[in-house]
Scaffold this motif. Structure first.
Motif, PDB file in Angstrom:
ATOM      1  N   ALA A 187       0.811  -1.222   0.000  1.00 42.36           N
ATOM      2  CA  ALA A 187       0.000   0.000   0.000  1.00 42.36           C
ATOM      3  C   ALA A 187       0.842   1.269   0.000  1.00 42.36           C
ATOM      4  N   LEU A 188       2.036   1.225   0.582  1.00 38.74           N
ATOM      5  CA  LEU A 188       2.830   2.436   0.739  1.00 38.74           C
ATOM      6  C   LEU A 188       3.964   2.561  -0.279  1.00 38.74           C
ATOM      7  N   VAL A 189       4.066   1.619  -1.180  1.00 35.92           N
ATOM      8  CA  VAL A 189       5.114   1.705  -2.213  1.00 35.92           C
ATOM      9  C   VAL A 189       4.469   2.145  -3.518  1.00 35.92           C
ATOM     10  N   PRO A 190       5.242   2.782  -4.398  1.00 38.06           N
ATOM     11  CA  PRO A 190       4.626   3.334  -5.615  1.00 38.06           C
ATOM     12  C   PRO A 190       4.217   2.302  -6.646  1.00 38.06           C
ATOM     13  N   ALA A 191       4.874   1.133  -6.663  1.00 42.85           N
ATOM     14  CA  ALA A 191       4.661   0.185  -7.759  1.00 42.85           C
ATOM     15  C   ALA A 191       4.298  -1.201  -7.240  1.00 42.85           C
ATOM     16  N   VAL A 192       3.671  -1.963  -8.134  1.00 38.95           N
ATOM     17  CA  VAL A 192       3.323  -3.363  -7.866  1.00 38.95           C
ATOM     18  C   VAL A 192       4.003  -4.207  -8.941  1.00 38.95           C
ATOM     19  N   THR A 193       4.564  -5.331  -8.536  1.00 41.06           N
ATOM     20  CA  THR A 193       5.277  -6.176  -9.488  1.00 41.06           C
ATOM     21  C   THR A 193       4.605  -7.540  -9.643  1.00 41.06           C
ATOM     22  N   ASP A 194       4.966  -8.206 -10.714  1.00 42.98           N
ATOM     23  CA  ASP A 194       4.575  -9.597 -10.957  1.00 42.98           C
ATOM     24  C   ASP A 194       5.771 -10.267 -11.621  1.00 42.98           C
ATOM     25  N   VAL A 195       6.307 -11.263 -10.968  1.00 42.66           N
ATOM     26  CA  VAL A 195       7.465 -11.990 -11.490  1.00 42.66           C
ATOM     27  C   VAL A 195       7.019 -13.410 -11.819  1.00 42.66           C
ATOM     28  N   GLU A 196       6.752 -13.631 -13.097  1.00 45.04           N
ATOM     29  CA  GLU A 196       6.318 -14.928 -13.618  1.00 45.04           C
ATOM     30  C   GLU A 196       5.016 -15.422 -12.982  1.00 45.04           C
ATOM     31  N   GLU A 197       4.165 -14.513 -12.518  1.00 47.35           N
ATOM     32  CA  GLU A 197       2.873 -14.909 -11.966  1.00 47.35           C
ATOM     33  C   GLU A 197       1.821 -15.072 -13.056  1.00 47.35           C
ATOM     34  N   TYR A 198       1.977 -14.303 -14.133  1.00 46.99           N
ATOM     35  CA  TYR A 198       1.044 -14.399 -15.257  1.00 46.99           C
ATOM     36  C   TYR A 198       1.587 -15.292 -16.362  1.00 46.99           C
ATOM     37  N   ALA A 199       2.863 -15.124 -16.665  1.00 45.56           N
ATOM     38  CA  ALA A 199       3.483 -15.908 -17.744  1.00 45.56           C
ATOM     39  C   ALA A 199       4.919 -16.221 -17.362  1.00 45.56           C
ATOM     40  N   LEU A 200       5.325 -17.466 -17.496  1.00 47.81           N
ATOM     41  CA  LEU A 200       6.699 -17.848 -17.228  1.00 47.81           C
ATOM     42  C   LEU A 200       7.623 -17.116 -18.200  1.00 47.81           C
ATOM     43  N   GLY A 201       8.738 -16.642 -17.690  1.00 47.32           N
ATOM     44  CA  GLY A 201       9.690 -15.929 -18.526  1.00 47.32           C
ATOM     45  C   GLY A 201       9.447 -14.442 -18.621  1.00 47.32           C
ATOM     46  N   THR A 202       8.431 -13.920 -17.908  1.00 48.72           N
ATOM     47  CA  THR A 202       8.084 -12.496 -17.997  1.00 48.72           C
ATOM     48  C   THR A 202       7.946 -11.882 -16.605  1.00 48.72           C
ATOM     49  N   ALA A 203       8.452 -10.671 -16.452  1.00 49.97           N
ATOM     50  CA  ALA A 203       8.280  -9.895 -15.225  1.00 49.97           C
ATOM     51  C   ALA A 203       7.664  -8.545 -15.586  1.00 49.97           C
ATOM     52  N   CYS A 204       6.844  -8.010 -14.704  1.00 53.00           N
ATOM     53  CA  CYS A 204       6.139  -6.757 -14.979  1.00 53.00           C
ATOM     54  C   CYS A 204       6.135  -5.874 -13.737  1.00 53.00           C
ATOM     55  N   VAL A 205       5.978  -4.583 -13.961  1.00 50.02           N
ATOM     56  CA  VAL A 205       5.803  -3.622 -12.878  1.00 50.02           C
ATOM     57  C   VAL A 205       4.781  -2.595 -13.326  1.00 50.02           C
ATOM     58  N   ALA A 206       3.969  -2.096 -12.399  1.00 58.38           N
ATOM     59  CA  ALA A 206       2.901  -1.152 -12.757  1.00 58.38           C
ATOM     60  C   ALA A 206       2.692  -0.142 -11.639  1.00 58.38           C
ATOM     61  N   VAL A 207       2.241   1.043 -12.043  1.00 63.79           N
ATOM     62  CA  VAL A 207       1.912   2.118 -11.101  1.00 63.79           C
ATOM     63  C   VAL A 207       0.526   2.649 -11.450  1.00 63.79           C
ATOM     64  N   PRO A 208      -0.145   3.319 -10.509  1.00 56.60           N
ATOM     65  CA  PRO A 208      -1.504   3.787 -10.769  1.00 56.60           C
ATOM     66  C   PRO A 208      -1.561   4.965 -11.738  1.00 56.60           C
ATOM     67  N   VAL A 209      -2.655   5.028 -12.491  1.00 56.52           N
ATOM     68  CA  VAL A 209      -3.030   6.210 -13.267  1.00 56.52           C
ATOM     69  C   VAL A 209      -4.512   6.456 -13.036  1.00 56.52           C
ATOM     70  N   ARG A 210      -4.972   7.624 -13.414  1.00 63.36           N
ATOM     71  CA  ARG A 210      -6.400   7.937 -13.292  1.00 63.36           C
ATOM     72  C   ARG A 210      -6.856   8.735 -14.504  1.00 63.36           C
ATOM     73  N   GLN A 211      -8.085   8.463 -14.879  1.00 67.48           N
ATOM     74  CA  GLN A 211      -8.770   9.288 -15.876  1.00 67.48           C
ATOM     75  C   GLN A 211     -10.038   9.786 -15.210  1.00 67.48           C
TER      76      GLN A 211
END
Length: 252
Positions: A187-211
């Protein structure tokens, strides 16, 4: 199509547009006879076009027999505004892709689902294979978890009540309590990560946006061999997300 079909079809379209413009000039509803006079159309033609447009949702017939513009026009206008907003931020997403050599993704939480709005990739920044739709993988992607983290507890509980936490890889979080624990811990860090949780061999990081009031996430994906680089990418993601949020919120 024969030579004389073309002008006939064009004329029909022109008459329909003229009629919709006339309907739109009357907020409280307007009768067919008045529309015929204002547009110069024959009454029979006016009734025929109105019936067609009512059937398709472009015009609505009120209980008193008058006509107003239909909901479908509003949806078309909304869609065009969405596309205009996305077109404003695509160059920013392309800068992010090129600067980090990583595919860039933009998602939003709309109508209770996490949906991909835009992906900007390239030969040197290939996108991850979207073998499972983001609607069913919110628990397994950095983008999805970022959105879930930003939702209020009621909206988050509603989403989780409608989606199974399927095990997409051996690293996918499949227990609701553990997912919530990790979301709260982030909750207090800017980004959320995923390390091979969705697809093996891939890592991702994301931050919030708003429209406006709509919650979304901006993220990148890289090959697992570059997972260590995600920490250094967060600062640039945060700055880019602020630019994207401003661009999406502009009115035209």
């Amino acid at each position: 199509m024969s030579g004389k079909d073309g002008p006939t079809l064009i004329s029909s379209v022109q008459r329909a547009f003229r009629l919709m413009e006339a309907v739109g000039a009357h907020d409280g509803g307007v009768p067919a006879k008045q529309l015929a006079r204002e547009t110069g159309l024959a009454l029979a033609t006016t009734y025929h076009l109105l019936r067609t447009m009512v059937h398709d949702g472009y015009v609505r017939k009120l209980d008193d027999g008058t006509f107003v513009l239909g909901e479908k026009l509003g949806a078309l206008h909304g869609g065009s505004r969405e596309q205009a907003a996305l077109s404003r931020v695509r160059p920013t997403l392309a800068e992010l892709r090129d600067g980090l050599s990583a595919a860039a993704y933009l998602t939003f939480y709309e109508d209770g689902e996490i949906r991909v709005a835009e992906i900007v990739d390239g030969p040197k920044a290939p996108r991850v294979d979207l073998w499972v739709g983001f609607e069913d993988a919110g628990h397994a992607t950095a983008l999805g978890k970022c959105v879930l983290r930003e939702l209020d507890p009621e909206a988050r509980a509603d989403y989780l009540s409608r989606h199974t936490l399927n095990d997409l890889t051996p690293r996918t979080i499949t227990y609701r309590r553990e997912l919530l624990r990790r979301l709260d811990a982030a909750a207090l860090v800017p980004a959320v990560t995923d390390v091979e949780e969705y697809a093996l061999g891939t890592a991702c990081v994301a931050v919030p946006v708003r429209q406006g009031d709509t919650i979304g996430a901006l993220g990148i994906s890289v090959n697992i061999s570059r997972a260590a680089s995600l920490d250094d990418a967060v600062a640039r993601l945060v700055v880019t997300a602020e630019r994207v949020s401003r661009g999406l919120s502009l009115t035209i």
